[in-house]
Design a protein around this motif. Structure first.
Motif, PDB file in Angstrom:
ATOM      1  N   LYS A 175       0.833  -1.203   0.000  1.00  0.00           N
ATOM      2  CA  LYS A 175       0.000   0.000   0.000  1.00  0.00           C
ATOM      3  C   LYS A 175       0.867   1.253   0.000  1.00  0.00           C
ATOM      4  O   LYS A 175       0.586   2.224  -0.710  1.00  0.00           O
ATOM      5  CB  LYS A 175      -0.928   0.001   1.215  1.00  0.00           C
ATOM      6  N   GLN A 176       1.931   1.235   0.789  1.00  0.00           N
ATOM      7  CA  GLN A 176       2.844   2.378   0.821  1.00  0.00           C
ATOM      8  C   GLN A 176       3.541   2.555  -0.521  1.00  0.00           C
ATOM      9  O   GLN A 176       3.674   3.672  -1.034  1.00  0.00           O
ATOM     10  CB  GLN A 176       3.872   2.188   1.935  1.00  0.00           C
ATOM     11  N   ALA A 177       3.963   1.436  -1.114  1.00  0.00           N
ATOM     12  CA  ALA A 177       4.612   1.506  -2.422  1.00  0.00           C
ATOM     13  C   ALA A 177       3.645   2.014  -3.475  1.00  0.00           C
ATOM     14  O   ALA A 177       4.020   2.806  -4.362  1.00  0.00           O
ATOM     15  CB  ALA A 177       5.151   0.130  -2.812  1.00  0.00           C
ATOM     16  N   LEU A 178       2.397   1.584  -3.390  1.00  0.00           N
ATOM     17  CA  LEU A 178       1.387   2.020  -4.351  1.00  0.00           C
ATOM     18  C   LEU A 178       1.162   3.529  -4.260  1.00  0.00           C
ATOM     19  O   LEU A 178       1.038   4.219  -5.279  1.00  0.00           O
ATOM     20  CB  LEU A 178       0.084   1.262  -4.113  1.00  0.00           C
ATOM     21  N   ASP A 179       1.112   4.050  -3.049  1.00  0.00           N
ATOM     22  CA  ASP A 179       0.980   5.500  -2.875  1.00  0.00           C
ATOM     23  C   ASP A 179       2.182   6.229  -3.481  1.00  0.00           C
ATOM     24  O   ASP A 179       2.028   7.287  -4.111  1.00  0.00           O
ATOM     25  CB  ASP A 179       0.872   5.847  -1.388  1.00  0.00           C
TER      26      ASP A 179
END
Length: 341
Positions: free
Chosen positions: A18-22
């Protein structure tokens, strides 16, 4: 910037993903989309477009690597080189990358390099990995994938005719390929080629082999670059290429004779997810442009803004439903691959 994740798959996405996607979403919106126009300007015009390597790409690559956005596509559990994301998680990232022309390459996640790296990582031996996989994963070179042929229905790969014949410590290749994506780029140093090494095998799925061919091998001729809907995708390109007595060391054969179908199916599985999700990202951008146009106060046919016409609203609604449905179908396929592959 926070990227939205469909509720149906949210619990399947790790916090790290999720952090990488952001981070991907922010990088695409703030850096890559504005760089698209710069990329087009730096390519130039005419024949020089095939010898260009826009500097903006190298700037984006440096930033992508500093953000940890590099080679995200190799699914965890299958490759020791994997960054640790599932097919589903990378699929969500690929949708964002599809919103920009330069984003995928900026993160070293552009086709056909992704599929070719998967072939080398999954099926290549240590020598092949050291010579070709390492520079590809470092973004030092690019590659092309050669399977489709002009004279046969290559959608059924049993029909391909390129000859791969053993001659001592070499294989000799004769035939032609087209829609050879990546072949136009001056940085393309290696081809992954599928051909027939045993055309008389009773099993039609054991007739084919895959071999690594350096792009500068004597006997290779690039005749032209083909266009897609009027675009030639320079400097990437989709080449029509012939092989005449092209001699390649036998050590370049991948996995073994007759393993071509096995290798290519392994290559194309994740690639279909990547392509589909990038296309959905492009569709989202197109819908954004349509919304901007119908809300333009200068567009007032028949005395009303475009957004006030019922047929326009129907187009918007239909587009929204079709994009959302396509996304969920592809993500479901990614989940099946993660669970069953």
């Amino acid at each position: 910037m926070s990227a939205q994740i469909p509720i149906a798959v949210r619990d399947r996405v790790s916090e790290r993903a999720k952090q990488a996607l952001d981070t991907v979403a922010k990088f695409v919106e703030e850096d890559c989309i504005p760089a698209d126009a710069v990329f087009e300007a730096q390519i130039g015009t005419g024949e020089q477009r095939w010898n260009s390597h826009p500097a903006i790409l190298e700037d984006l690559k440096k930033k992508a690597r500093s953000l940890g956005l590099w080679n995200m596509f190799l699914p965890k559990g299958h490759y020791k080189e994997s960054p640790g994301f599932t097919n589903l998680e990378y699929g969500l990232m690929a949708e964002w990358l599809g919103r920009s022309r330069v984003a995928s390459e900026a993160c070293n996640c552009a086709a056909p390099d992704t599929g070719n790296m998967e072939v080398l990582a999954k099926y290549g031996n240590e020598a092949q990995k050291a010579k070709w996989l390492k520079p590809l994963m470092e973004g030092e070179i690019r590659s092309a994938f050669l399977m489709t042929e002009p004279q046969v229905a290559s959608s059924d790969a049993r029909n391909i005719e390129m000859k791969i014949e053993k001659d001592g410590d070499y294989y000799v290749l004769n035939g032609q390929k087209w829609w050879s994506s990546g072949a136009g780029d001056p940085r393309c140093k290696v081809y992954i080629v599928m051909g027939k090494s045993d055309p008389n095998n009773a099993d039609p799925y054991r007739q084919q082999s895959v071999i690594i061919v350096p792009a500068d091998t004597p006997g290779i001729t690039i005749h032209r670059m083909l266009s897609v809907y009027g675009f030639d995708d320079a400097p990437h390109g989709h080449g029509h290429i012939t092989f005449k007595n092209v001699r390649v060391p036998a050590a370049n054969l991948v996995l073994g004779e007759g393993r071509g179908f096995e290798i290519i199916q392994g290559r194309l599985g994740p690639g279909r997810i990547h392509h589909a999700m990038r296309t959905i990202g492009a569709a989202e951008r197109a819908l954004e442009w349509m919304l901007a146009r119908i809300n333009d106060p200068r567009k007032t046919p028949f005395g009303k803004q475009l957004r006030e016409h019922g047929v326009i609203l129907e187009w918007v609604a239909r587009s929204r439903m079709e994009i959302d449905a396509a996304r969920l179908i592809v993500l479901n396929a990614a989940i099946k691959m993660d669970e069953q592959d």
